[in-house]
Design an enzyme around this catalytic site. Structure first.
Site, PDB file in Angstrom:
ATOM      1  CE  LYS A   1      -3.461  -2.755   0.027  1.00 34.10           C
ATOM      2  NZ  LYS A   1      -4.241  -3.284   1.125  1.00 34.10           N
TER       3      LYS A   1
HETATM    4  C1  LIG Z   1      -5.143  -4.349   1.623  1.00 36.40           C
HETATM    5  C2  LIG Z   1      -6.607  -4.239   1.686  1.00 36.40           C
HETATM    6  C3  LIG Z   1      -7.343  -4.575   2.835  1.00 36.40           C
HETATM    7  C4  LIG Z   1      -6.760  -5.283   4.019  1.00 36.40           C
HETATM    8  O1  LIG Z   1      -5.647  -4.714   4.561  1.00 36.40           O
HETATM    9  P1  LIG Z   1      -4.614  -5.578   5.419  1.00 36.40           P
HETATM   10  O2  LIG Z   1      -3.754  -4.511   6.026  1.00 36.40           O
HETATM   11  O3  LIG Z   1      -3.864  -6.461   4.471  1.00 36.40           O
HETATM   12  O4  LIG Z   1      -5.376  -6.345   6.431  1.00 36.40           O
HETATM   13  C5  LIG Z   1      -8.708  -4.335   2.826  1.00 36.40           C
HETATM   14  N1  LIG Z   1      -9.336  -3.829   1.758  1.00 36.40           N
HETATM   15  C6  LIG Z   1      -8.670  -3.524   0.636  1.00 36.40           C
HETATM   16  C7  LIG Z   1      -9.436  -2.956  -0.521  1.00 36.40           C
HETATM   17  C8  LIG Z   1      -7.293  -3.728   0.553  1.00 36.40           C
HETATM   18  O5  LIG Z   1      -6.646  -3.450  -0.582  1.00 36.40           O
END
Ligand SMILES: *Cc1c(COP(=O)(O)O)cnc(C)c1O
Length: 381
Positions: A184
């Site tokens: 991210k």
């Molecule tokens: C990455 C992601 C999540 C979950 O995040 P984590 O930190 O991996 O638990 C939830 N929703 C979306 C759309 C994501 O891309």
């Protein structure tokens, strides 16, 4: 010599990040210490939200948001079909049912005009997803939510730094969730955050991340008491001080990183204008896209996307697919009886999408190599 592998995403870690983490490791608080509030306060400044609650990952942030929206056994929450499974799973954690809404074919965002038909007396909330980094149509979603008394949750895992009608992501819904997974925009290894302007919801989420207990270790130490009360069931979803220190220094760099992502997107957009076999997603003029992902649609004969995926992997370009529509996963078929035909746009677009590499450290040379290789896919159509 083999070409360098270009992944679809990767983190950026600076000397400042390393120094901040090292400092915490040498301090007396490794968790529930001063860095948690500091990161939350920096996140409020960045997002312009009144409250920010740091948690252990993005999925936990969604679970906290569902708890704060008072989602309970038997409730329904409307969720777009095109998202990571965690958005829908967080609804199921609360004993509720995700009701999948179809998406717009050109943005892959939830189609607001499809929401009203899905509302029943059991509906409690709408969870929108800022797919690939573009905020959903929150004015339209909010209007529907207000007329039915529903809470709006924004899964902004893809979109820190994005805007909608000049308003920043973090303030566009009743509750907004973020993920700090390494692919991210900013990372704490694993981590998450929820922003809200509702003091009571923020308080509920602070308890929910700490077992449902009404105080934390440090506040008890400060006020010299050993007494605490667990007033409801919660979880251990805390983000530690090591991670929060990293989050603060990462957040300082976010503006530059979003600009870099937008520059790469512009290069891709320009190159793909002339390629008939490639359609980039559309960004609406009233929004800025923070570009977690750069997604293209490939139009060709059956299995084209699979052939393209294999050829690019062969050429050491780390393409990926985001996502199989959630209702097509076995769990959702088995538990809720969902399947093909529920969200036809998401299902057909899924066959065409491919995520290209996009991250701040990507060089112009890397971008050109991806563009060239995508150009060569024409022969596979
Ligand atoms: C990455 C992601 C999540 C979950 O995040 P984590 O930190 O991996 O638990 C939830 N929703 C979306 C759309 C994501 O891309």
């Amino acid at each position: 010599m083999q070409d360098k592998f270009i992944p679809y995403g990767r983190q950026t870690i600076s000397d400042d990040d390393i120094a901040a983490v090292t400092e915490v490791l040498q301090s007396s608080w490794l968790t529930t210490g001063p860095m948690v509030e500091r990161f939350e306060s920096c996140f409020c400044d960045f997002s312009e939200a009144d409250y920010a609650v740091a948690v252990s990952n993005g999925t936990a942030s969604l679970h906290c948001a569902m708890a704060a929206a008072d989602i309970q056994l038997g409730d329904e929450v409307i969720v777009p079909a095109m998202t990571f499974v965690a958005t829908a799973n967080s609804v199921v954690y609360q004993g509720a049912t995700p009701v999948f809404a179809d998406i717009e074919a050109d943005t892959l965002l939830i189609n607001a005009s499809k929401i009203s038909d899905l509302i029943t007396p059991k509906t409690k909330a709408i969870a929108a997803v800022d797919y690939a980094g573009q905020p959903a149509d929150y004015d339209a979603i909010k209007a529907i939510a207000d007329s039915h008394g529903l809470t709006v949750v924004a899964d902004a895992s893809h979109a820190p730094g994005g805007t909608y009608k000049d308003r920043p992501v973090g303030t566009l819904a009743d509750l907004t969730t973020f993920s700090f997974h390494p692919v991210k925009h900013l990372t704490t290894g694993e981590g998450g955050m929820i922003t809200t302007n509702d003091a009571k919801k923020a308080e509920t989420m602070r308890r929910f991340r700490n077992h449902g207990i009404n105080s934390d270790h440090r506040s008890r130490a400060t006020s010299r008491t050993f007494v605490y009360d667990m007033i409801e069931l919660g979880f251990n979803y805390r983000l530690n001080d090591i991670q929060c220190a990293l989050g603060i220094t990462q957040l300082n760099q976010l503006g530059d990183w979003v600009s870099k992502r937008q520059k790469i997107a512009t290069l891709y957009d320009q190159a793909f204008q002339d390629m008939a076999h490639v359609s980039p997603l559309v960004t609406r003029p009233d929004r800025t896209n923070a570009y977690h992902l750069y997604v293209i649609r490939l139009s060709g004969s059956k299995g084209y996307r699979e052939r393209a995926y294999e050829q690019l992997q062969e050429k050491r370009i780390g393409v990926n697919v985001h996502y199989l529509p959630v209702h097509l996963h076995s769990f959702y078929a088995d538990q809720f009886g969902y399947g093909q035909g529920l969200c036809p746009v998401a299902e057909s677009v899924y066959e065409e999408i491919l995520t290209l590499p996009m991250y701040p450290l990507m060089s112009d040379e890397d971008v050109q190599r991806v563009i060239e290789e995508v150009g060569l896919l024409e022969d596979l159509a």
